[in-house]
Design a protein around this motif. Structure first.
Motif, mmCIF file in Angstrom:
data_model
loop_
_atom_site.group_PDB
_atom_site.id
_atom_site.type_symbol
_atom_site.label_atom_id
_atom_site.label_comp_id
_atom_site.label_asym_id
_atom_site.label_seq_id
_atom_site.Cartn_x
_atom_site.Cartn_y
_atom_site.Cartn_z
ATOM 1 N N VAL A 50 0.863 -1.183 0.000
ATOM 2 C CA VAL A 50 0.000 0.000 0.000
ATOM 3 C C VAL A 50 0.896 1.229 0.000
ATOM 4 O O VAL A 50 2.092 1.146 0.278
ATOM 5 N N GLN B 228 -3.995 2.893 4.806
ATOM 6 C CA GLN B 228 -4.361 1.743 3.983
ATOM 7 C C GLN B 228 -3.941 0.424 4.624
ATOM 8 O O GLN B 228 -4.582 -0.607 4.384
ATOM 9 N N VAL C 105 -6.345 -2.920 4.896
ATOM 10 C CA VAL C 105 -5.996 -4.267 4.427
ATOM 11 C C VAL C 105 -6.052 -5.271 5.571
ATOM 12 O O VAL C 105 -6.635 -6.350 5.444
ATOM 13 N N TYR D 25 -0.847 -4.642 -5.129
ATOM 14 C CA TYR D 25 -0.533 -3.263 -4.753
ATOM 15 C C TYR D 25 -1.832 -2.469 -4.776
ATOM 16 O O TYR D 25 -2.454 -2.295 -5.810
ATOM 17 N N ALA D 26 -2.246 -1.998 -3.590
ATOM 18 C CA ALA D 26 -3.450 -1.182 -3.475
ATOM 19 C C ALA D 26 -3.031 0.288 -3.516
ATOM 20 O O ALA D 26 -2.652 0.873 -2.507
ATOM 21 N N CYS E 52 -7.641 2.273 -5.356
ATOM 22 C CA CYS E 52 -8.556 2.440 -4.233
ATOM 23 C C CYS E 52 -9.510 3.626 -4.413
ATOM 24 O O CYS E 52 -10.497 3.734 -3.684
ATOM 25 N N ILE F 83 -10.282 -2.688 -2.021
ATOM 26 C CA ILE F 83 -9.249 -3.588 -1.484
ATOM 27 C C ILE F 83 -9.800 -5.002 -1.344
ATOM 28 O O ILE F 83 -9.131 -5.989 -1.683
#
Length: 318
Positions: free
Chosen positions: A44, A49, A53, A92-93, A121, A177
């Motif tokens: 992230v 974030q 998660v 990968y967010a 996101c 997510i």
């Protein structure tokens, strides 16, 4: 004598290896959250974030945070250790709202880890423009002065990247997510779904708590050095008054107009965040007989932190 020299050289070599290992470990661990349990690696960009998660996935993931505590996401550059961790990530967010670290990295990510799933996101969130300097009285200066102001502060301010300061936006970020986690790990969909809904309920409770804290304050103004709280202000009906924009210190004329605006609106608190200069904020506070208060838009403990920020704002609202 020769034996002593050899022993010393061997000891020196061992020290170098151990020291290098420690430095590399520190650089790498700076980007990994406390829940390093060896599961699927999820990257992230910012600390809030990480909570999103982990609330969904629990201990089944290891989270890499690209912008460590106290760093500025507008200027931070990842360390080699972080990039190495990122090369092993499955997901990968991205915040997706235009923060500098993502803009700088997006072209490198595909080469670094072509198998990594990347999610945005910000999908589904209505973006707002970044707060512009509103301190200049346009009627008091001519076109030439306006052109100078554009050169100093930038004609286009762009979109506000701090989407996570509104719980309503975070709910959409959490949904995005969740979708990415399910795509990679469909076997745990039921667990992710249950955890996600539990966290959404926490966000709803936080939203109601903040509304209660700020009840009757709609339309009130608060002054911040860096305009990171635009979505928070918009969601709760407040007015954010920024001191700087895009990392630029206010001009002398701006400073006087900010002071005049603060006095006019009876603002007595200037909110700042870690990593940004407090010189201008302190100078303004001195002129208005006010104080400088630190609030953090990048704390990992999102729920508790935003509740505390709301309480701080309530005391500083004018």
């Amino acid at each position: 004598m020769k034996k002593n020299m050899i022993a010393l050289m061997m000891l020196f070599s061992i020290c170098i290896v151990l020291t290098a290992g420690c430095v590399d470990e520190q650089n790498s661990s700076a980007g990994i959250s406390d829940s390093d349990s060896g599961g699927m690696i999820v990257a992230v960009s910012v600390l809030p974030q990480a909570e999103f998660v982990e609330k969904i996935a629990g201990d089944s993931v290891k989270v890499i945070v690209m912008v460590p505590p106290g760093a500025d996401p507008h200027s931070y550059e990842p360390t080699p250790g972080q990039l190495r961790d990122l090369s092993n990530a499955k997901l990968y967010a991205m915040v997706g709202s235009g923060i500098t670290i993502e803009d700088n990295m997006i072209g490198k990510i595909a080469d670094l880890n072509p198998e990594m799933v990347i999610i945005d996101c910000s999908e589904g969130i209505t973006m707002s423009e970044m707060e512009a300097h509103a301190h200049e009285d346009e009627d008091e200066h001519d076109v030439e002065d306006e052109h100078d102001a554009e050169d100093e502060h930038g004609e286009e301010t762009g979109m506000d990247p701090h989407i996570w300061t509104s719980p309503a936006n975070v709910k959409l970020m959490v949904e995005n997510i969740y979708g990415g986690l399910v795509e990679l790990d469909p076997e745990n969909e039921a667990t992710y779904f249950e955890n996600k809904n539990a966290y959404l309920a926490e966000l709803d409770a936080l939203d109601e708590q903040i509304k209660t804290t700020l009840s009757g304050k709609e339309g009130s103004s608060f002054m911040v050095y860096h305009p990171a709280w635009g979505y928070f202000a918009e969601h709760y009906g407040l007015v954010q008054v920024p001191v700087e924009l895009e990392g630029k210190e206010p001009s002398v004329r701006d400073m006087q107009n900010i002071i005049d605006e603060a006095n006019e609106k009876n603002i007595k608190v200037i909110f700042v965040q870690s990593g940004f200069s407090t010189v201008s904020a302190s100078a303004i506070a001195n002129e208005i007989g006010g104080e400088v208060v630190e609030v953090d838009p990048l704390a990992k403990d999102y729920i508790d932190n935003l509740a505390k920020v709301a309480e701080a704002f309530e005391k500083g609202l004018a």
